[in-house]
Write a protein that holds these residues in place. Structure first.
Motif, mmCIF file in Angstrom:
data_model
loop_
_atom_site.group_PDB
_atom_site.id
_atom_site.type_symbol
_atom_site.label_atom_id
_atom_site.label_comp_id
_atom_site.label_asym_id
_atom_site.label_seq_id
_atom_site.Cartn_x
_atom_site.Cartn_y
_atom_site.Cartn_z
ATOM 1 N N TRP A 116 22.877 29.581 13.396
ATOM 2 C CA TRP A 116 23.031 29.666 15.018
ATOM 3 C C TRP A 116 22.436 31.094 15.479
ATOM 4 O O TRP A 116 21.892 30.974 16.723
ATOM 5 C CB TRP A 116 24.666 29.905 14.989
ATOM 6 N N ASN A 117 22.077 32.179 14.783
ATOM 7 C CA ASN A 117 21.615 33.195 15.095
ATOM 8 C C ASN A 117 19.901 32.948 15.753
ATOM 9 O O ASN A 117 19.390 33.471 16.489
ATOM 10 C CB ASN A 117 21.548 34.370 14.026
ATOM 11 N N HIS A 120 20.076 30.936 18.828
ATOM 12 C CA HIS A 120 20.340 31.934 19.955
ATOM 13 C C HIS A 120 19.392 32.778 20.210
ATOM 14 O O HIS A 120 18.993 33.029 21.480
ATOM 15 C CB HIS A 120 21.829 32.548 19.549
ATOM 16 N N ASN A 124 17.060 32.852 23.721
ATOM 17 C CA ASN A 124 17.246 34.091 24.575
ATOM 18 C C ASN A 124 15.709 34.665 24.847
ATOM 19 O O ASN A 124 15.176 35.219 25.679
ATOM 20 C CB ASN A 124 18.174 35.067 24.143
ATOM 21 N N ASN A 164 25.241 39.003 22.343
ATOM 22 C CA ASN A 164 26.501 37.983 22.573
ATOM 23 C C ASN A 164 26.247 36.897 21.635
ATOM 24 O O ASN A 164 27.181 35.965 21.953
ATOM 25 C CB ASN A 164 26.520 37.745 24.001
ATOM 26 N N VAL A 165 25.550 37.276 20.695
ATOM 27 C CA VAL A 165 25.320 35.892 19.758
ATOM 28 C C VAL A 165 26.566 35.368 19.154
ATOM 29 O O VAL A 165 26.820 34.200 18.673
ATOM 30 C CB VAL A 165 24.603 36.133 18.706
#
Length: 260
Positions: A116-117, A120, A124, A164-165
């Protein structure tokens, strides 16, 4: 595991200012440990052992390290203040900490958060390269030749976007506190890999995760492309993967200018 569960419950019981102070102390400690350790590793230890090698031979710009550390201090402050947001989600009951996580569950949660990181970060990062936000991201791109200390060297707005991850995952699943702690540790450790300007494993292909430093070097050298973090599946899916030789002309020119 029980100790980490108790630690998470203690964190959730803190008042807001203490939660922010704890977050600031945590992020500062891992930044100093990993960035300082990786600088020593890539500037002293690995070269002395003949392992790997520097990627971009160009010198750092004047006072680059001082600037990177100064901007990183602002980012650490943003991350510390932002630590109140996951704490706040727990206070409101919108998120909960798992109270009986096993080792397998924690490992699976960490794996999911690492992937997920990457997603994300890519989203961004692409956003930061758009016209409205490009001027804020330029702070990070002052490091044409990267160092480990450039890892958190960005404008406060970029720190807010990248920091905000953890919020969305916490709304969707009751994570263990161990996994929540592991995400920033893994993120900084792997981000250090990308910004080290050091090829740790020259024998692996450019798509290998250990080649992240090569891929991110190309991003800083060319500015556009290679927006991914540790992995490159997002760059391949969206056609933003840079050719492996994208910066060869720049580096060859720098070597000629440096002379024999």
């Amino acid at each position: 595991m029980d100790a980490l569960v108790a630690l998470g419950n203690s964190w959730a019981a803190l008042p807001a200012p203490a939660a922010m102070a704890a977050g600031f102390g945590f992020f500062t400690a891992i930044y100093v440990l990993f960035c300082g350790g990786n600088w020593l590793l890539t500037r002293r230890v690995l070269p002395a052992l003949g392992l790997g090698g520097r990627i971009d031979p160009r010198p750092l710009r004047p006072r680059q390290l001082r600037g990177e550390i100064s901007l990183s201090a602002l980012s650490l402050l943003v991350f510390g203040i932002g630590s109140v947001l996951p704490w706040w989600l727990v206070q409101l009951g919108w998120a909960r900490l798992a109270q009986d996580p096993g080792a397998l569950r924690i490992a699976a949660e960490i794996a999911v958060l690492v992937v997920w990181n990457d997603v994300h970060f890519y989203a961004n990062h692409r956003l930061l390269h758009t016209r409205p936000l490009r001027r804020y991201h330029q702070h990070h791109h002052r490091s044409l030749v990267t160092t480990p200390f450039a890892t958190y060297s960005f404008h406060p707005l970029e720190a807010v976007l990248l920091g905000n991850v953890i919020l969305l995952p916490m709304l969707l699943h009751d994570f263990s506190f161990a996994a929540l702690l592991a995400l920033p540790v893994a993120s900084l450790l792997l981000n250090n890999l990308g910004h080290s300007n050091y090829d740790y494993a020259p024998g692996v292909g450019h798509d290998h995760w250990l080649a992240a430093s090569r891929r991110h070097h190309l991003h800083h050298a060319c500015y556009h492309g290679n927006y991914g973090f540790l992995f490159n599946f997002m760059d391949r899916w969206f056609g933003t993967r840079l050719p492996d030789d994208a910066a060869d002309a720049q580096l060859a020119s720098a070597r000629r200018a440096a002379g024999p």
